[in-house]
Design a protein around this motif. Sequence first.
Motif, PDB file in Angstrom:
ATOM      1  N   ILE B  75      74.501  33.675  45.204  1.00  0.00           N
ATOM      2  CA  ILE B  75      75.166  34.970  45.296  1.00  0.00           C
ATOM      3  C   ILE B  75      74.921  35.781  44.039  1.00  0.00           C
ATOM      4  CG2 ILE B  75      77.435  36.067  45.389  1.00  0.00           C
ATOM      5  CD1 ILE B  75      78.311  33.545  47.056  1.00  0.00           C
ATOM      6  N   GLU B  76      75.059  35.105  42.902  1.00  0.00           N
ATOM      7  CA  GLU B  76      74.867  35.782  41.622  1.00  0.00           C
ATOM      8  C   GLU B  76      73.443  36.337  41.513  1.00  0.00           C
ATOM      9  OE1 GLU B  76      76.903  36.651  39.432  1.00  0.00           O
ATOM     10  OE2 GLU B  76      75.370  37.359  38.015  1.00  0.00           O
ATOM     11  N   ALA B  77      72.465  35.528  41.898  1.00  0.00           N
ATOM     12  CA  ALA B  77      71.062  35.949  41.785  1.00  0.00           C
ATOM     13  C   ALA B  77      70.808  37.173  42.659  1.00  0.00           C
ATOM     14  CB  ALA B  77      70.139  34.805  42.201  1.00  0.00           C
ATOM     15  N   CYS B  78      71.315  37.112  43.878  1.00  0.00           N
ATOM     16  CA  CYS B  78      71.089  38.219  44.817  1.00  0.00           C
ATOM     17  C   CYS B  78      71.798  39.472  44.348  1.00  0.00           C
ATOM     18  CB  CYS B  78      71.586  37.837  46.208  1.00  0.00           C
ATOM     19  SG  CYS B  78      71.625  39.235  47.359  1.00  0.00           S
ATOM     20  N   HIS B  79      73.093  39.337  44.073  1.00  0.00           N
ATOM     21  CA  HIS B  79      73.894  40.524  43.797  1.00  0.00           C
ATOM     22  C   HIS B  79      73.500  41.198  42.491  1.00  0.00           C
ATOM     23  CE1 HIS B  79      77.416  39.632  46.785  1.00  0.00           C
ATOM     24  NE2 HIS B  79      76.224  39.685  47.359  1.00  0.00           N
ATOM     25  N   SER B  80      73.124  40.410  41.486  1.00  0.00           N
ATOM     26  CA  SER B  80      72.772  41.070  40.229  1.00  0.00           C
ATOM     27  C   SER B  80      71.402  41.746  40.356  1.00  0.00           C
ATOM     28  CB  SER B  80      72.809  40.092  39.060  1.00  0.00           C
ATOM     29  OG  SER B  80      71.876  39.068  39.275  1.00  0.00           O
ATOM     30  N   ALA B  81      70.504  41.172  41.133  1.00  0.00           N
ATOM     31  CA  ALA B  81      69.174  41.774  41.260  1.00  0.00           C
ATOM     32  C   ALA B  81      69.193  43.027  42.135  1.00  0.00           C
ATOM     33  CB  ALA B  81      68.195  40.766  41.844  1.00  0.00           C
ATOM     34  N   HIS B  82      70.227  43.142  42.969  1.00  0.00           N
ATOM     35  CA  HIS B  82      70.261  44.289  43.869  1.00  0.00           C
ATOM     36  C   HIS B  82      71.368  45.281  43.518  1.00  0.00           C
ATOM     37  CE1 HIS B  82      68.081  41.364  46.639  1.00  0.00           C
ATOM     38  NE2 HIS B  82      67.227  42.317  46.356  1.00  0.00           N
ATOM     39  N   ASN B  83      71.906  45.170  42.322  1.00  0.00           N
ATOM     40  CA  ASN B  83      72.941  46.105  41.895  1.00  0.00           C
ATOM     41  C   ASN B  83      74.117  46.182  42.865  1.00  0.00           C
ATOM     42  OD1 ASN B  83      72.048  47.033  39.392  1.00  0.00           O
ATOM     43  ND2 ASN B  83      70.629  48.472  40.345  1.00  0.00           N
ATOM     44  N   VAL B  84      74.559  45.012  43.338  1.00  0.00           N
ATOM     45  CA  VAL B  84      75.729  45.000  44.218  1.00  0.00           C
ATOM     46  C   VAL B  84      76.981  45.018  43.349  1.00  0.00           C
ATOM     47  CG1 VAL B  84      76.967  43.683  45.991  1.00  0.00           C
ATOM     48  CG2 VAL B  84      74.475  43.743  46.000  1.00  0.00           C
ATOM     49  N   PRO B  85      77.877  45.985  43.544  1.00  0.00           N
ATOM     50  CA  PRO B  85      79.043  46.118  42.663  1.00  0.00           C
ATOM     51  C   PRO B  85      80.075  45.005  42.884  1.00  0.00           C
ATOM     52  CG  PRO B  85      79.205  47.656  44.483  1.00  0.00           C
ATOM     53  CD  PRO B  85      77.872  46.992  44.608  1.00  0.00           C
ATOM     54  N   HIS B  86      80.908  44.780  41.860  1.00  0.00           N
ATOM     55  CA  HIS B  86      81.966  43.768  41.982  1.00  0.00           C
ATOM     56  C   HIS B  86      83.268  44.455  42.321  1.00  0.00           C
ATOM     57  CE1 HIS B  86      78.927  41.588  39.821  1.00  0.00           C
ATOM     58  NE2 HIS B  86      79.012  42.469  38.836  1.00  0.00           N
ATOM     59  N   ILE B  87      83.679  44.377  43.570  1.00  0.00           N
ATOM     60  CA  ILE B  87      84.941  44.963  43.990  1.00  0.00           C
ATOM     61  C   ILE B  87      85.752  43.839  44.619  1.00  0.00           C
ATOM     62  CG2 ILE B  87      86.038  46.728  45.413  1.00  0.00           C
ATOM     63  CD1 ILE B  87      83.338  48.178  45.490  1.00  0.00           C
ATOM     64  N   ASN B  88      86.937  43.560  44.045  1.00  0.00           N
ATOM     65  CA  ASN B  88      87.676  42.399  44.525  1.00  0.00           C
ATOM     66  C   ASN B  88      88.819  42.750  45.452  1.00  0.00           C
ATOM     67  OD1 ASN B  88      86.135  40.400  43.295  1.00  0.00           O
ATOM     68  ND2 ASN B  88      87.111  40.850  41.319  1.00  0.00           N
ATOM     69  N   ASN B  89      88.546  43.532  46.459  1.00  0.00           N
ATOM     70  CA  ASN B  89      89.588  43.759  47.456  1.00  0.00           C
ATOM     71  C   ASN B  89      88.927  43.931  48.812  1.00  0.00           C
ATOM     72  OD1 ASN B  89      88.615  46.415  47.584  1.00  0.00           O
ATOM     73  ND2 ASN B  89      89.984  47.035  45.936  1.00  0.00           N
TER      74      ASN B  89
END
Lengths: 127, 266
Positions: B75-89
């Motif tokens: 998840i970390e590899a994918c999300h950081s490489a694709h600029n996926v924001p961290h929204i926790n709701n």
Amino acid sequence: MYDGGKIIAGLAVFVLLFTFPFWYNIGNAAYTKPKLELPKDAKECVEKTEWMRAEHMQLLNEWRDEAIREGHHTYKNMVTGKVYKKSLTKTCLKCHAQKDKFCDRCHESLSVHPYCWDCHVAPKGDK
Amino acid sequence: MKSTRRKFIKIAGMSALGWSLCPALFNGSSRAAGHNEGHSEEHSGSSANAHGHGVRWAMAIDTARMTDEIMQKCIEACHSAHNVPHINNKQEIKWIWPETFHHLFPGQMNDHFHTNEFPERKALALCNHCDNPPCVRVCPTKATFKRPDGIVMMDFHRCVGCRYCMAACPYGSRSFNFADPRKYLKESERTLEFPTRTKGVVEKCLFCYERLAEGKQPYCVEVSEGTIYFGDLNDPHSDVRKVLKERYAIRRKPELGTSPCVYYLI
């Protein structure tokens, strides 16, 4: 002539209002082309400079459709055949690294506001 | 020229024959031609290339060997490489995420030897890149479309944010940007290599099409320590095909007929 005075006064007011844009701008400086920061380590753009000035928006539009919808990722210069990757940030901005002193400077002077940078990340100084 | 009743009837007869034959001939040939060129942008996404010719990308996730740490790494590899924001709701954006078996396979939990034994086991969920993608069918702008190699692609430039695709997707694979994602992505975390998205756009996993174009494997596969297999479903010697031949595998919600290309090895 009936009411000649009124007609002439009305006409005068009309002409004055109608030409408002012209005399309003008297005294304003004429448009000057902003000073652009050109890339130092490159001599040529993807195409001829004049062509780029006039057509870069269409070129970018084609690139994004071809890269994303058709999966064609390489662009060939129309004259020399030099090959470029069809990418906004990985091609244009690799050479024109200072977006704020190149793209933005020209666009701002012309009141053009491309929305590309809402998503595409420019190298530093992006807002 | 003298025109007789006989001659008139003859000509009328020939014309009627012509009228009935010509459209059939023209239609036949034009339909064949249209089919040949149209299929890269086939809107219905019917499985022209699904199991026929050309490349058909697919993935197989080994749920038995998958651990929580590996999932986090993917998840970390994918999300950081694709600029996926961290929204926790509830408005979170996810391209790939962990999910329990009973959420992944709700209709298949009565399978006594496989899924049934571990309802709480977790595996990764992502876009299934279906052969028959409902999201593609409902998209009014063709912002989401099916590529000939099977990838269900997004053209973010065309997305108008109507969210029909989210309603159509039975797997919850799509997320909507309710707010500007850059607010949830610090400048230091952004990569220049991939654009962010904006408020009002839908996004999801794209099978790392940009890496496949360079001959690389997707990010999640690369860091998965061998628990995710990836390759061409039409190539009998590819990693996915080999492992699918050896192991028992299921797909999510097969009863819907979407025909996913992400397999789960049990």
